[in-house]
Design a protein around this motif. Structure first.
Motif, PDB file in Angstrom:
ATOM      1  N   ARG A 117      32.709 -43.726  -1.633  1.00 19.89           N
ATOM      2  CA  ARG A 117      33.142 -42.778  -0.587  1.00 19.89           C
ATOM      3  C   ARG A 117      31.667 -41.987   0.031  1.00 19.89           C
ATOM      4  O   ARG A 117      30.667 -42.385  -0.334  1.00 19.89           O
ATOM      5  CB  ARG A 117      34.149 -41.773  -1.456  1.00 19.89           C
ATOM      6  CG  ARG A 117      35.191 -42.319  -1.654  1.00 19.89           C
ATOM      7  CD  ARG A 117      36.590 -41.472  -2.074  1.00 19.89           C
ATOM      8  NE  ARG A 117      35.925 -40.275  -3.150  1.00 19.89           N
ATOM      9  CZ  ARG A 117      36.550 -39.377  -3.526  1.00 19.89           C
ATOM     10  NH1 ARG A 117      37.932 -39.291  -3.302  1.00 19.89           N
ATOM     11  NH2 ARG A 117      36.159 -38.385  -4.505  1.00 19.89           N
ATOM     12  N   HIS A 118      31.966 -41.134   0.713  1.00 20.34           N
ATOM     13  CA  HIS A 118      30.818 -40.648   1.585  1.00 20.34           C
ATOM     14  C   HIS A 118      30.046 -39.991   0.535  1.00 20.34           C
ATOM     15  O   HIS A 118      28.668 -39.873   0.619  1.00 20.34           O
ATOM     16  CB  HIS A 118      31.202 -39.528   2.721  1.00 20.34           C
ATOM     17  CG  HIS A 118      30.344 -38.958   3.449  1.00 20.34           C
ATOM     18  ND1 HIS A 118      29.728 -37.910   3.270  1.00 20.34           N
ATOM     19  CD2 HIS A 118      29.902 -39.877   4.567  1.00 20.34           C
ATOM     20  CE1 HIS A 118      28.485 -37.565   4.064  1.00 20.34           C
ATOM     21  NE2 HIS A 118      28.594 -38.706   4.847  1.00 20.34           N
ATOM     22  N   ASP A 119      30.461 -38.859  -0.389  1.00 18.38           N
ATOM     23  CA  ASP A 119      29.794 -38.437  -1.420  1.00 18.38           C
ATOM     24  C   ASP A 119      29.645 -38.527  -2.717  1.00 18.38           C
ATOM     25  O   ASP A 119      28.889 -38.090  -3.491  1.00 18.38           O
ATOM     26  CB  ASP A 119      30.194 -36.817  -1.450  1.00 18.38           C
ATOM     27  CG  ASP A 119      29.858 -36.134  -0.133  1.00 18.38           C
ATOM     28  OD1 ASP A 119      28.946 -36.316   0.597  1.00 18.38           O
ATOM     29  OD2 ASP A 119      30.753 -35.606   0.626  1.00 18.38           O
ATOM     30  N   ASP A 120      30.562 -39.737  -3.203  1.00 18.14           N
ATOM     31  CA  ASP A 120      30.394 -40.116  -4.532  1.00 18.14           C
ATOM     32  C   ASP A 120      31.220 -41.413  -4.656  1.00 18.14           C
ATOM     33  O   ASP A 120      31.737 -42.157  -3.734  1.00 18.14           O
ATOM     34  CB  ASP A 120      31.545 -39.311  -5.388  1.00 18.14           C
ATOM     35  CG  ASP A 120      32.913 -39.086  -4.638  1.00 18.14           C
ATOM     36  OD1 ASP A 120      33.347 -39.425  -3.942  1.00 18.14           O
ATOM     37  OD2 ASP A 120      33.511 -37.716  -5.099  1.00 18.14           O
ATOM     38  N   LEU A 121      31.061 -41.951  -5.822  1.00 19.88           N
ATOM     39  CA  LEU A 121      31.781 -43.157  -6.279  1.00 19.88           C
ATOM     40  C   LEU A 121      32.963 -43.056  -7.131  1.00 19.88           C
ATOM     41  O   LEU A 121      32.696 -42.108  -8.156  1.00 19.88           O
ATOM     42  CB  LEU A 121      30.628 -44.171  -7.027  1.00 19.88           C
ATOM     43  CG  LEU A 121      31.107 -45.374  -7.545  1.00 19.88           C
ATOM     44  CD1 LEU A 121      30.082 -46.716  -7.282  1.00 19.88           C
ATOM     45  CD2 LEU A 121      31.703 -45.536  -8.853  1.00 19.88           C
ATOM     46  N   VAL A 122      34.020 -43.646  -6.808  1.00 16.19           N
ATOM     47  CA  VAL A 122      35.273 -43.335  -7.670  1.00 16.19           C
ATOM     48  C   VAL A 122      35.399 -44.681  -8.362  1.00 16.19           C
ATOM     49  O   VAL A 122      35.385 -45.686  -8.017  1.00 16.19           O
ATOM     50  CB  VAL A 122      36.448 -42.827  -6.727  1.00 16.19           C
ATOM     51  CG1 VAL A 122      37.542 -42.696  -7.533  1.00 16.19           C
ATOM     52  CG2 VAL A 122      36.063 -41.507  -6.047  1.00 16.19           C
TER      53      VAL A 122
END
Length: 198
Positions: A117-122
């Protein structure tokens, strides 16, 4: 650029793989994540989910099958040498656990998935016990790729993300070697930009 995640003002799911690495991240993988059937399952959400390589299941089955055979051989050898049969109790427990692992491994492997994602990895995994972890790019301290001899033979690797908080660290097993390297380069580049922006 591998670390290009799109406009900084975006907050929704943005997948760098959609630009240049989607084919790399999705090559030789499963096509969809298996979920529990319950309405109370953790939702997948929006965005592109990438999965493990199909070869991961073969490696796990070979490893667990080898354990199964070794336990039988050890139990038979102990019985032939000593003439007693008590060793079949612990051997039976180990064989039962290994057999259950052999049965559930293909379904379990298809429950793994990760999303950039834009700010993190899920990262998510699990059918009965579900786990969903979001790792902010700016908190990543180390991205490590490991693979054993059997992994190398099947062209897969394991990618580990280390953060300051051990509980948010993530290990993604069963990536293709190319996907692991691409993901490592992408995460390192993005983490650098996020840290400089703090």
């Amino acid at each position: 650029m591998a670390g290009d995640l799109g406009p900084s003002e975006g907050t929704g799911p943005v997948d760098p793989g959609a630009r240049e690495g989607s084919a790399v991240l999705s090559d030789r993988t499963y096509d969809r994540i298996l979920e529990p059937r319950s309405d109370r399952r953790l939702p997948l959400g929006d965005g592109t989910w990438h999965q493990l390589a199909r070869a991961y299941v073969r490696v796990q089955l070979i490893t667990q099958g080898a354990v199964f055979v070794l336990v039988i051989v050890a139990a038979v050898a102990a019985q032939v040498i000593t003439g007693v049969r008590w060793q079949w109790i612990p051997a039976g427990v180990i064989l039962l656990i290994t057999l259950i692992g052999l049965i559930i491994t293909p379904r379990q492997a298809r429950s793994f998935g990760y999303q950039l994602r834009h700010d993190d990895l899920v990262f998510r995994r699990g059918i009965l016990w579900q786990r969903v972890v979001a790792v902010p790019y700016g908190r990543m301290q180390l991205v490590d790729i490991t693979h054993g001899p059997l992994d190398r033979g099947f062209g897969i690797a394991q990618l580990k993300l280390v953060t300051a908080a051990a509980s948010t660290g993530v290990t993604i097993p069963g990536l293709t070697q190319e996907a692991a390297e691409h993901l490592r380069d992408t995460l390192v580049a993005v983490a650098e930009t996020r840290r400089t922006g703090l």
